[in-house]
Motif scaffolding. Structure first.
Motif, short mmCIF file in Angstrom:
data_model
loop_
_atom_site.label_atom_id
_atom_site.label_comp_id
_atom_site.label_asym_id
_atom_site.label_seq_id
_atom_site.Cartn_x
_atom_site.Cartn_y
_atom_site.Cartn_z
N ALA A 23 0.82 -1.22 0.00
CA ALA A 23 0.00 0.00 0.00
C ALA A 23 0.85 1.26 0.00
O ALA A 23 0.49 2.27 -0.61
CB ALA A 23 -0.94 0.00 1.20
N PRO A 28 -1.09 4.44 -5.45
CA PRO A 28 -2.33 3.92 -4.87
C PRO A 28 -3.21 3.14 -5.84
O PRO A 28 -3.73 2.07 -5.51
CB PRO A 28 -3.04 5.19 -4.38
CG PRO A 28 -1.94 6.15 -4.11
CD PRO A 28 -0.89 5.87 -5.14
N ALA A 31 -1.72 -0.22 -6.40
CA ALA A 31 -1.84 -1.03 -5.19
C ALA A 31 -3.25 -1.58 -5.05
O ALA A 31 -3.44 -2.76 -4.71
CB ALA A 31 -1.45 -0.21 -3.97
N PRO A 197 -4.83 -2.98 4.30
CA PRO A 197 -4.05 -2.35 3.23
C PRO A 197 -4.91 -1.84 2.08
O PRO A 197 -4.64 -0.78 1.52
CB PRO A 197 -3.11 -3.47 2.76
CG PRO A 197 -3.04 -4.41 3.88
CD PRO A 197 -4.36 -4.35 4.57
N ALA A 201 -5.22 1.97 0.77
CA ALA A 201 -4.92 2.29 -0.63
C ALA A 201 -6.10 3.02 -1.28
O ALA A 201 -5.90 3.93 -2.10
CB ALA A 201 -4.58 1.02 -1.40
#
Length: 309
Positions: A23, A28, A31, A197, A201
């Protein structure tokens, strides 16, 4: 088959440590895509492995053996543990299916309860600071809900950043990704660790969208920080949000602010973490296919022992 079938059930435990680094290590949006793909992919492989464990035990039942035209036991399958393993796997599969079904139904029900026709922005007359994105449903678009208390806590530029953040949640359909992560977690207990995570993200994706919208990362960071402080100060008396809502003040705000200001964790492990997750997906999928192929060969061998064939 017996060895390969366990790999998809063990691989999520290997993926979780890499997912926690991902993350902060990747952009972002990248991820989010990789975390969602990892969760769904590993969950499907785990369900496939459980299904493959059910089949050998099921073929010990005369009705199933007759249906499959089997005249002998499956080769390479130890008879003693086959039935208990099949029964356990069947219970787990049934539990997963029921839990996922209930989760999907609950989410749909909450969307229906929360959705109201109207414009994109709903301002509530409430001195308690709060703001969140309320997803819509077919025929009714999502809405940004903000209280007058939150609007007073921010200056005009910060309000624009906050609204852009919530708008990004709606346009990105982030609530569906959250539901996908929840469904994956119901299929394998280790995958529960992917939810945090992924949530972080998703908030980072909305943070970056807000920074782009206002053209100033410092303004976006200040808006998120001040909104979180204001909401936290009123948390004890704040009205409960709908469970499907996504809020800018959620998650580890200090980490998000630091990332916006370029002070986040170093990204040198990003490629390694991404490669680990991709490797887990490939290994898990390959093992599931290998186990399925072995089981298919065993079934064909058992059928071939029939003298009438």
């Amino acid at each position: 088959m017996i060895l390969a079938v366990w790999v998809p059930l063990l691989m999520p435990f290997v993926a979780v440590p890499a997912a926690r680094r991902l993350a902060d290590a990747l952009r972002p949006v990248h991820a989010v895509r990789l975390l969602v793909a990892t969760g769904i992919g590993l969950a499907l492989c785990s369900l496939t492995a459980l299904t493959l464990l059910v089949v050998p035990g099921a073929t010990r039942l005369p009705a199933v053996a007759a249906l499959g035209e089997l005249v002998g036991p499956l080769s390479g399958i130890t008879p003693a543990p086959a039935v208990p393993l099949a029964a356990t796997a069947l219970v787990l599969l049934t539990g997963c299916a029921a839990a996922v079904g209930l989760t999907a139904r609950r989410h749909w029900t909450e969307l229906h309860r929360a959705a109201h026709p109207g414009g994109e922005l709903a301002v509530l007359r409430d001195s308690r600071p709060d703001a969140y994105a309320l997803p819509g449903r077919p025929g009714i678009p999502g809405r940004i809900v903000v209280t007058t208390g939150m609007l007073r806590a921010l200056d005009p530029a910060e309000r624009e950043a906050l609204l852009a953040h919530e708008r990004a949640h709606l346009t990105g359909r982030h609530h569906l990704l959250v539901v996908a992560a929840e469904a994956a977690a119901l299929c394998h207990p280790a995958l529960r660790a992917l939810r945090a995570p992924l949530g972080y993200a998703l908030e980072r994706c909305a943070d970056e969208a807000a920074a782009t919208a206002v053209g100033d990362r410092r303004v976006a960071a200040r808006a998120i920080g001040r909104a979180a402080l204001a909401a936290r100060a009123a948390e004890a008396v704040a009205r409960p949000r709908p469970r499907v809502a996504l809020a800018a003040a959620a998650g580890p705000v200090p980490r998000r602010v630091a990332a916006l200001l370029g002070r986040g964790a170093p990204r040198r492990f990003g490629r390694a973490a991404a490669a680990t997750l991709l490797a887990c997906l490939v290994v898990s999928g390959t093992a599931a296919l290998d186990a399925a192929s072995d089981l298919h060969s065993s079934i064909e061998t058992a059928q071939g022992e029939n003298p009438q064939r």
